[in-house]
Design a protein around this motif. Structure first.
Motif, PDB file in Angstrom:
ATOM      1  N   ASN A  65       0.831  -1.212   0.000  1.00 50.78           N
ATOM      2  CA  ASN A  65       0.000   0.000   0.000  1.00 50.78           C
ATOM      3  C   ASN A  65       0.855   1.248   0.000  1.00 50.78           C
ATOM      4  N   PHE A 100       7.576   4.356   1.834  1.00 54.24           N
ATOM      5  CA  PHE A 100       7.978   5.628   2.421  1.00 54.24           C
ATOM      6  C   PHE A 100       9.491   5.689   2.573  1.00 54.24           C
ATOM      7  N   TYR A 125      12.258   7.990   4.896  1.00 54.03           N
ATOM      8  CA  TYR A 125      12.450   8.945   5.980  1.00 54.03           C
ATOM      9  C   TYR A 125      13.943   9.236   6.137  1.00 54.03           C
ATOM     10  N   TYR A 164       6.669   9.497  -0.444  1.00 55.39           N
ATOM     11  CA  TYR A 164       5.737   8.371  -0.478  1.00 55.39           C
ATOM     12  C   TYR A 164       5.498   8.018  -1.930  1.00 55.39           C
ATOM     13  N   LEU A 216      15.739   5.779   6.067  1.00 55.94           N
ATOM     14  CA  LEU A 216      14.915   4.629   6.399  1.00 55.94           C
ATOM     15  C   LEU A 216      13.890   4.382   5.308  1.00 55.94           C
ATOM     16  N   MET A 274       4.287  -0.190   3.420  1.00 55.25           N
ATOM     17  CA  MET A 274       2.988  -0.410   4.055  1.00 55.25           C
ATOM     18  C   MET A 274       2.384  -1.680   3.461  1.00 55.25           C
ATOM     19  N   ASN A 318      -2.185  -4.897   5.507  1.00 56.80           N
ATOM     20  CA  ASN A 318      -2.906  -4.507   6.726  1.00 56.80           C
ATOM     21  C   ASN A 318      -2.624  -3.060   7.114  1.00 56.80           C
ATOM     22  N   TYR A 319      -1.982  -2.318   6.220  1.00 57.46           N
ATOM     23  CA  TYR A 319      -1.644  -0.904   6.450  1.00 57.46           C
ATOM     24  C   TYR A 319      -0.655  -0.726   7.589  1.00 57.46           C
ATOM     25  N   GLN A 320       0.117  -1.783   7.882  1.00 61.78           N
ATOM     26  CA  GLN A 320       1.196  -1.650   8.861  1.00 61.78           C
ATOM     27  C   GLN A 320       2.490  -1.349   8.123  1.00 61.78           C
ATOM     28  N   LEU A 321       3.327  -0.488   8.727  1.00 55.46           N
ATOM     29  CA  LEU A 321       4.616  -0.173   8.128  1.00 55.46           C
ATOM     30  C   LEU A 321       5.644  -1.222   8.530  1.00 55.46           C
ATOM     31  N   TRP A 348       9.573  -1.778   8.436  1.00 57.27           N
ATOM     32  CA  TRP A 348      10.724  -0.882   8.332  1.00 57.27           C
ATOM     33  C   TRP A 348      12.014  -1.626   8.009  1.00 57.27           C
ATOM     34  N   GLY A 349      12.853  -0.998   7.191  1.00 54.82           N
ATOM     35  CA  GLY A 349      14.219  -1.450   7.037  1.00 54.82           C
ATOM     36  C   GLY A 349      15.067  -0.936   8.196  1.00 54.82           C
TER      37      GLY A 349
END
Lengths: 116, 109
Positions: free
Chosen positions: B30, B33, B35, B48, B87, B91, B94-97, B99-100
């Motif tokens: 989804n 990103f 950062y 994004y 970073l 997503m 389940n719309y959870q991020l 992360w690397g």
């Protein structure tokens, strides 16, 4: 200044202490998050609140207890922590949760926690 | 399992161009990103991407290929203040991020 503040910025506590971390967002967002950041590891999501309701609890030990009294404030209550809990604890907020691009998260500066 | 891979550390020269790669394997997609996080500070949102292609924002650009599970962040005209960790986060369905671990970029004069 990202509009998300956290206090305290640094905290040293013993394993038998009880302390609380505070996060406040001034962005009018509806979702708030707690993350743990350890050196050279990915951010670990701990808790998510959307419209004050907890939506995620990623198998976090019960010695971490979140509280979200309203959409602008988030607390993390700590008790009987272990030395391996020492890390940077980041709070974030987002306009929405579960909607994609508008879930962009904005972070506070973090609380550097050391457990002795 | 879900996985994000990015190089641990990169070094580049002031004024040059650097490309930071991110590959991912996630349950659904989804959006992706990027950062920036300076040492001791909060991560700040850079970009994004949800559709394939290149998005440009000043000196920074981000590219996405969903079929290849691949993204990169391109930084042009590097400045000393660009020294930071970058970073990558995806997503999932389940719309959870997810992360690397981040790429530490060191800029040398």
């Amino acid at each position: 200044e990202t509009g998300v503040t956290q206090t305290p910025r640094h905290l040293v506590m013993g394993m038998t202490n009880k302390k609380s971390l505070k996060c406040e967002q001034h962005l009018g967002h509806n979702a708030m998050y707690w993350y743990k950041q350890s050196a050279k590891k990915p951010l670990e999501l701990m808790f998510v609140y959307n419209f004050k309701e907890q939506t995620e609890n990623n198998s976090v030990p019960s010695r971490f207890s979140p509280e979200c009294p309203n959409s602008s404030h988030l607390f993390l209550h700590l008790h009987t922590l272990q030395p391996e809990d020492s890390a940077l604890y980041l709070c974030a907020s987002s306009p929405t949760y579960g909607q994609g691009g508008t879930d962009t998260q904005y972070f506070g500066p973090g609380t550097r926690l050391t457990v002795l | 399992g879900q996985n994000i891979d990015q190089p641990t550390e990169m070094t580049a020269t002031e004024g040059a161009i650097v490309q930071i790669n991110c590959t991912y394997q996630t349950s659904g997609f989804n959006g992706l990103f990027w950062y920036q996080q300076h040492a001791g500070e909060a991560p700040t949102f850079l970009s994004y991407n949800v559709l394939d292609g290149l998005e440009e924002k000043g000196r920074f650009s981000s590219f996405l290929s969903r079929s290849k599970g691949y993204s990169y962040l391109l930084l042009k005209e590097l400045q000393m203040k660009d020294s930071a960790s970058y970073l990558c986060a995806v997503m999932d369905s389940n719309y959870q991020l997810i992360w690397g671990a981040g790429t530490k970029l060191i800029i040398k004069p």
